[in-house]
Every structure is written in structure tokens, then in C-alpha cells.
Design an enzyme around this catalytic site. Sequence first.
Site, PDB file in Angstrom:
ATOM      1  N   LEU A   1      98.120  54.362  -6.245  1.00 32.18           N
ATOM      2  CA  LEU A   1      98.924  54.603  -5.050  1.00 32.18           C
ATOM      3  C   LEU A   1      98.878  53.372  -4.142  1.00 32.18           C
ATOM      4  O   LEU A   1      98.587  53.464  -2.950  1.00 32.18           O
ATOM      5  CB  LEU A   1      98.430  55.850  -4.309  1.00 32.18           C
ATOM      6  CG  LEU A   1      99.469  56.573  -3.447  1.00 32.18           C
ATOM      7  CD1 LEU A   1     100.600  57.134  -4.307  1.00 32.18           C
ATOM      8  CD2 LEU A   1      98.820  57.701  -2.643  1.00 32.18           C
ATOM      9  N   GLY A   2      99.168  52.212  -4.746  1.00 28.11           N
ATOM     10  CA  GLY A   2      99.302  50.980  -3.972  1.00 28.11           C
ATOM     11  C   GLY A   2     100.710  50.860  -3.440  1.00 28.11           C
ATOM     12  O   GLY A   2     101.414  51.858  -3.243  1.00 28.11           O
ATOM     13  N   ARG A   3     101.163  49.632  -3.240  1.00 28.31           N
ATOM     14  CA  ARG A   3     102.506  49.403  -2.683  1.00 28.31           C
ATOM     15  C   ARG A   3     103.586  50.068  -3.530  1.00 28.31           C
ATOM     16  O   ARG A   3     104.449  50.773  -3.029  1.00 28.31           O
ATOM     17  CB  ARG A   3     102.795  47.901  -2.594  1.00 28.31           C
ATOM     18  CG  ARG A   3     101.896  47.114  -1.654  1.00 28.31           C
ATOM     19  CD  ARG A   3     102.303  45.643  -1.714  1.00 28.31           C
ATOM     20  NE  ARG A   3     101.436  44.794  -0.921  1.00 28.31           N
ATOM     21  CZ  ARG A   3     100.333  44.211  -1.375  1.00 28.31           C
ATOM     22  NH1 ARG A   3      99.949  44.411  -2.618  1.00 28.31           N
ATOM     23  NH2 ARG A   3      99.617  43.431  -0.586  1.00 28.31           N
TER      24      ARG A   3
ATOM     25  N   ARG B   1      90.892  55.425  -7.829  1.00 25.35           N
ATOM     26  CA  ARG B   1      89.430  55.472  -7.970  1.00 25.35           C
ATOM     27  C   ARG B   1      88.775  56.295  -6.869  1.00 25.35           C
ATOM     28  O   ARG B   1      87.758  56.937  -7.071  1.00 25.35           O
ATOM     29  CB  ARG B   1      88.860  54.049  -7.980  1.00 25.35           C
ATOM     30  CG  ARG B   1      89.045  53.325  -9.300  1.00 25.35           C
ATOM     31  CD  ARG B   1      88.524  51.917  -9.248  1.00 25.35           C
ATOM     32  NE  ARG B   1      89.248  51.099  -8.271  1.00 25.35           N
ATOM     33  CZ  ARG B   1      89.007  49.819  -8.038  1.00 25.35           C
ATOM     34  NH1 ARG B   1      88.033  49.211  -8.691  1.00 25.35           N
ATOM     35  NH2 ARG B   1      89.711  49.136  -7.164  1.00 25.35           N
TER      36      ARG B   1
ATOM     37  N   ILE C   1     105.802  51.713 -15.649  1.00 24.24           N
ATOM     38  CA  ILE C   1     106.350  50.488 -15.065  1.00 24.24           C
ATOM     39  C   ILE C   1     105.199  49.563 -14.646  1.00 24.24           C
ATOM     40  O   ILE C   1     105.399  48.620 -13.888  1.00 24.24           O
ATOM     41  CB  ILE C   1     107.284  50.791 -13.861  1.00 24.24           C
ATOM     42  CG1 ILE C   1     106.669  51.804 -12.896  1.00 24.24           C
ATOM     43  CG2 ILE C   1     108.612  51.346 -14.373  1.00 24.24           C
ATOM     44  CD1 ILE C   1     105.643  51.271 -11.977  1.00 24.24           C
TER      45      ILE C   1
ATOM     46  N   ARG D   1     101.785  48.075 -16.813  1.00 19.76           N
ATOM     47  CA  ARG D   1     101.607  47.118 -17.895  1.00 19.76           C
ATOM     48  C   ARG D   1     101.474  47.906 -19.197  1.00 19.76           C
ATOM     49  O   ARG D   1     100.950  49.024 -19.217  1.00 19.76           O
ATOM     50  CB  ARG D   1     100.350  46.258 -17.685  1.00 19.76           C
ATOM     51  CG  ARG D   1     100.481  45.223 -16.579  1.00 19.76           C
ATOM     52  CD  ARG D   1     101.354  44.056 -17.022  1.00 19.76           C
ATOM     53  NE  ARG D   1     101.371  42.982 -16.041  1.00 19.76           N
ATOM     54  CZ  ARG D   1     102.257  42.868 -15.073  1.00 19.76           C
ATOM     55  NH1 ARG D   1     103.212  43.790 -14.945  1.00 19.76           N
ATOM     56  NH2 ARG D   1     102.236  41.849 -14.237  1.00 19.76           N
TER      57      ARG D   1
ATOM     58  N   ASP E   1     109.113  50.512 -19.463  1.00 18.01           N
ATOM     59  CA  ASP E   1     109.580  49.159 -19.153  1.00 18.01           C
ATOM     60  C   ASP E   1     108.624  48.114 -19.703  1.00 18.01           C
ATOM     61  O   ASP E   1     108.941  46.927 -19.700  1.00 18.01           O
ATOM     62  CB  ASP E   1     109.714  48.992 -17.634  1.00 18.01           C
ATOM     63  CG  ASP E   1     110.314  47.648 -17.237  1.00 18.01           C
ATOM     64  OD1 ASP E   1     111.265  47.199 -17.917  1.00 18.01           O
ATOM     65  OD2 ASP E   1     109.834  47.027 -16.267  1.00 18.01           O
TER      66      ASP E   1
ATOM     67  N   GLU F   1     104.290  42.790 -25.971  1.00 15.88           N
ATOM     68  CA  GLU F   1     105.649  42.310 -25.688  1.00 15.88           C
ATOM     69  C   GLU F   1     105.887  40.923 -26.272  1.00 15.88           C
ATOM     70  O   GLU F   1     104.990  40.082 -26.243  1.00 15.88           O
ATOM     71  CB  GLU F   1     105.861  42.278 -24.171  1.00 15.88           C
ATOM     72  CG  GLU F   1     105.795  43.669 -23.551  1.00 15.88           C
ATOM     73  CD  GLU F   1     105.858  43.654 -22.035  1.00 15.88           C
ATOM     74  OE1 GLU F   1     105.988  42.554 -21.438  1.00 15.88           O
ATOM     75  OE2 GLU F   1     105.769  44.730 -21.434  1.00 15.88           O
TER      76      GLU F   1
ATOM     77  N   HIS G   1     110.988  44.997 -19.938  1.00 15.50           N
ATOM     78  CA  HIS G   1     110.146  44.527 -18.825  1.00 15.50           C
ATOM     79  C   HIS G   1     111.004  43.889 -17.721  1.00 15.50           C
ATOM     80  O   HIS G   1     110.889  42.701 -17.427  1.00 15.50           O
ATOM     81  CB  HIS G   1     109.092  43.523 -19.319  1.00 15.50           C
ATOM     82  CG  HIS G   1     107.927  43.390 -18.377  1.00 15.50           C
ATOM     83  ND1 HIS G   1     106.662  43.076 -18.798  1.00 15.50           N
ATOM     84  CD2 HIS G   1     107.839  43.516 -17.032  1.00 15.50           C
ATOM     85  CE1 HIS G   1     105.843  43.014 -17.759  1.00 15.50           C
ATOM     86  NE2 HIS G   1     106.550  43.280 -16.674  1.00 15.50           N
TER      87      HIS G   1
END
Length: 313
Positions: free
Chosen positions: A152-154, A175, A230, A232, A256, A261, A279
Site C-alpha cells: 500500500l505504497g504510492r 509488513r 503490475i 514485478r 503486465d 521478460e 511491461h
Amino acid sequence: MESIGVLMACPMSSYLEQELDKRFKLFRFWNVPQKNEFLNQHANSIRAVVGNAFAGADAELIDSLPKLEIVSSFSVGLDKIDLNKCKDKGIRVTNTPDVLTEDVADLAIGLMLAVLRRICECDRYVRKGLWKSGDFKLTSKFSGKSVGIIGLGRIGLAIAKRAEAFGCPISYYTRSEKPNTNYKYYPSVVELASNCQILVVACALTPETRHIVNREVMEALGSKGILINIGRGPHVDEKELVSALLEGRLGGAGLDVFENEPEVPEQLFGLENVVLLPHVGSGTEETRKAMADLVLGNLEAHFLNKPLLTPVV
């Protein structure tokens, strides 16, 4: 600053490449056939490395560049940079947060809609002339479905805000519980997956988050659950994902990013409940220019002894 050597790790933005060429002595690493020989020859003139989500600065590269002062990443993710090595050597590190948040969040919502409403399959249905033979099958509603977010970052917060506008109840795993949010917190990814219909991966890639979505998580999400990644590719155990989708133990996926990759498991190509993207989370002209300008701004700030715009280390 034309005499300052900058090593660009791989092709990433023609605008950024042109601007670096104007302002610095640019070395295009992907054009170099004998890389060790090249590094030995130019080691003392390269003072900066520009990388991205695909190529950055590992311990070997850092050790081969004794004059390296800064690694500026054309990406938010830092998993291609050996941060500990940079800290030990006093090498500054920057990335491009904030400017790509909206695009990635938009794309996450787009993937949810595309998977549930079978938008890609509908497009092919019309192009093949099948509509003349009858209406398309019924799909699944997005509005009101419960959305669980890992991280729940940006970006995670931006996805939550958008999903809320569709009437989706939001829950999350990090966490530790976030103090200033009304979203429901679950202390494990399995519990989160058990209590949502759409699971979104939006956390940073670290050793702890590698394969954070494993077989147990997919089983908890269930045969009607949708996985959206979305973040990694290595966040998801790809072999387990393929088998869960093929066996119907997972309802669908919007991806994505992938583990290796640009290699994508061919078993996914024939599945209509899966949407595959190359991506492109930050892949708009506006955002890629803003990211490039941030890379350039960080490099210029460093070499002019000014505060970095977006320091990581």
C-alpha cells in the site's frame, strides 16, 4: 558536463538518450560487443550509470567502475541495483517515483476490467465476424468486487482510490498495518487472498517478496479469483500460476510483468481469461518524458553539488 562519462545500461527512452548525449559523454553499453574490455578501457571516465527495470548496476559492474558516483534509475523499482554495494562505496542512487504512479494505477484498473469483462476476447469476436452468428457470452461485473492489494505504497494507494470509485471494498497486506487508512488490513497474503475476489500485486521486489504469490495464495484466491500483477514478474511463482490457470484453480489473470521478460509462458497464449501486456505500466509519452527529466535532473543536481531530486541512497 560534456566530459563526464555516463554509462546507459540498455535502450530505454530515445528522448533520454538524446538528452544524455547532449549533456554528457554517453556510452551505450548495449552496443558494446566486448563488455569487459570496454569497461577496462573506460573505467576511469565513467562516473554515472543510468539503468531501468531490466538492467541496472550489479555488484560486478559497480566494482569494475572505480570512479562511479551515482546510479540513476529510469524506473521506480530498484531490484536491478545492488543497493548494499552502493551504500558501502558511497555511491548515490536515485529513481523515478510519483511521476508514474497514476499511469500504473490506471493500467491496473484497465486489467481488472479487461479480464472480467473479456474486453480483448470481445474485440477478437467482432474482428472475426462472429457477432453475426450471435451475441457474445455473458461476462463478470467489476463494480462492487472486493479488491485486495499487496503493498500500500504510492501505487497501491492510487489503485485503491480508483477501485473505491467502482464501489469495491478494499483490503491490503503490508509488513505492518498502516496507521492512516480505513482499509481492512490482513497480516498475511493468504488471509488477504482468502477475503478478496481480485488480488493486486503492487509491492517492491525484494528477497522477501519474491514469489509472495505462491500456490497457497492462489488456492486461497480460488477458482473465481482474479490475479493482477503490475509489480514485478518474480513476485508471482509463474509455474504455479500457469498450472493454476490451466487447471481452473484460478479464475483469471491480468499480467503486465513476467519472471523472465521478454519471455512469456506459451501456455498462457491460448487462455481467454488471461490478459498479457509487455511491461507497459508507465508506458505513456507523458510519463516516460517526466521520468527521463527526473533522471536528467538527478544527474545534473549531483554533478553540480546540489540536493538530489529523488534520492534513495
